[in-house]
Scaffold this motif. Structure first.
Motif, PDB file in Angstrom:
ATOM      1  N   GLY A  67       2.322   5.815   0.621  1.00 51.46           N
ATOM      2  CA  GLY A  67       2.876   6.197  -0.668  1.00 51.46           C
ATOM      3  C   GLY A  67       3.396   7.436  -0.634  1.00 51.46           C
ATOM      4  O   GLY A  67       4.260   7.753  -1.156  1.00 51.46           O
TER       5      GLY A  67
ATOM      6  N   ILE B  93       6.447   7.995   1.444  1.00 49.82           N
ATOM      7  CA  ILE B  93       7.510   7.296   0.780  1.00 49.82           C
ATOM      8  C   ILE B  93       7.980   8.336  -0.249  1.00 49.82           C
ATOM      9  O   ILE B  93       9.232   8.821  -0.329  1.00 49.82           O
ATOM     10  N   ASP B  94       7.015   8.995  -1.151  1.00 55.57           N
ATOM     11  CA  ASP B  94       7.566  10.113  -2.131  1.00 55.57           C
ATOM     12  C   ASP B  94       8.139  11.214  -1.371  1.00 55.57           C
ATOM     13  O   ASP B  94       9.005  11.854  -2.125  1.00 55.57           O
TER      14      ASP B  94
ATOM     15  N   ASP C 277       5.596  -2.346   1.817  1.00 55.08           N
ATOM     16  CA  ASP C 277       4.135  -2.053   1.688  1.00 55.08           C
ATOM     17  C   ASP C 277       3.380  -2.864   0.656  1.00 55.08           C
ATOM     18  O   ASP C 277       2.304  -3.288   0.931  1.00 55.08           O
TER      19      ASP C 277
ATOM     20  N   ARG D 106      13.881   4.137   0.312  1.00 49.93           N
ATOM     21  CA  ARG D 106      12.618   4.015  -0.297  1.00 49.93           C
ATOM     22  C   ARG D 106      12.298   2.824  -0.666  1.00 49.93           C
ATOM     23  O   ARG D 106      10.989   2.163  -0.663  1.00 49.93           O
ATOM     24  N   ARG D 107      13.246   2.058  -1.146  1.00 47.96           N
ATOM     25  CA  ARG D 107      12.934   0.697  -1.832  1.00 47.96           C
ATOM     26  C   ARG D 107      12.763  -0.401  -0.869  1.00 47.96           C
ATOM     27  O   ARG D 107      11.404  -1.170  -0.798  1.00 47.96           O
TER      28      ARG D 107
ATOM     29  N   ALA E 113       8.803   0.589   0.220  1.00 43.19           N
ATOM     30  CA  ALA E 113       7.969   0.091  -0.663  1.00 43.19           C
ATOM     31  C   ALA E 113       7.705  -1.314  -0.950  1.00 43.19           C
ATOM     32  O   ALA E 113       6.550  -1.795  -1.075  1.00 43.19           O
TER      33      ALA E 113
ATOM     34  N   SER F 279       3.959  -2.326  -7.415  1.00 44.06           N
ATOM     35  CA  SER F 279       4.303  -1.055  -7.009  1.00 44.06           C
ATOM     36  C   SER F 279       3.272  -0.559  -6.002  1.00 44.06           C
ATOM     37  O   SER F 279       2.113  -1.284  -6.011  1.00 44.06           O
ATOM     38  N   VAL F 280       3.596   0.436  -5.295  1.00 44.89           N
ATOM     39  CA  VAL F 280       2.715   1.105  -4.568  1.00 44.89           C
ATOM     40  C   VAL F 280       1.382   1.583  -5.108  1.00 44.89           C
ATOM     41  O   VAL F 280       0.453   1.442  -4.809  1.00 44.89           O
TER      42      VAL F 280
END
Length: 234
Positions: free
Chosen positions: A53, A56-57, A71, A64-65, A68, A17-18
């Motif tokens: 990150g 994205i949040d 990234d 979002r997916r 992420a 994950s990020v």
């Protein structure tokens, strides 16, 4: 947007994950002396990844997916180069100059930062777009918005990076060839070239021999630019 929603349902989780990438970058940075050239780039890249990150949040990316995934796939290229060197293997040609000159006394921090950005944008970003398309089952066009937003984040941070790492005014007079060299490299042009390279690689996905040749030449060309950016200033 409809296409993005369609493949977002089909997409599967990445290997990390990020947040995990941020943790790995922090761990790497803690193990290198601050003056190490790779550590200089790592600090820059950590700031970029943290900012992406955060965006994205905050919902700045359409899906979002997909953001992420891009990234993380992007970061994996740099982390793979780090792992290769740690294991005694050769990294991709685009990364070799940074690792070779990482402790050269005549190379300034800004040169290290831009050489790393050159390798990561010029080579890794194009391959990360293709990787993401395979993971999510989409075409590059579906990622163009995410690509642009990632690039905008880098551009916004580039000026701050130059200000933080550029030698002071007195040194600039002495190092005029250095400022000319660094001024010749453009993040915007590197971004444009990366997007074109991603589209070419996607178009060649059914021709592995040609795709492999293109990747090799892309890698070598970006590595040559990186070597120029790391020309010792003294």
């Amino acid at each position: 947007m409809a296409q993005m929603e369609q493949f977002a349902v089909r997409s599967r989780p990445g290997h990390t994950s990020v947040d995990a990438v941020v943790a790995r970058l922090r761990a790497l940075g803690s193990g290198w002396p601050p003056s190490d050239g790779v550590a200089v780039f790592n600090r820059v890249y950590l700031a970029v990844t943290e900012e992406i990150g955060r965006r994205i949040d905050l919902g700045a990316f359409p899906v979002r997916r997909s953001a992420a995934t891009l990234d993380v796939r992007f970061a994996e290229r740099y982390l793979s180069a780090v792992d290769a060197v740690a294991a005694g293997r050769r990294p991709p040609a685009c990364w070799q100059p940074l690792f070779q000159y990482r402790r050269h006394p005549g190379v300034r921090p800004l040169q290290y930062a831009l050489a790393g950005i050159n390798a990561h944008i010029g080579h890794d970003l194009a391959l990360a777009v293709v990787d993401t398309c395979h993971v999510l089952g989409c075409e590059p066009a579906a990622l163009e918005g995410d690509f642009d937003l990632v690039g905008d984040t880098l551009t916004a941070l580039e000026e701050r990076i130059r200000e933080d790492l550029m030698p002071g005014p007195d040194l600039l007079e002495i190092a005029d060839p250095l400022t000319h060299l660094l001024g010749a490299w453009s993040l915007e042009k590197a971004r444009d070239a990366a997007w074109s390279a991603a589209r070419v690689l996607w178009g060649l996905r059914g021709l592995p021999e040609l795709a492999g040749e293109f990747r090799e030449r892309l890698d070598a060309g970006v590595g040559l630019v990186g070597r120029c950016l790391l020309t010792p200033a003294r």
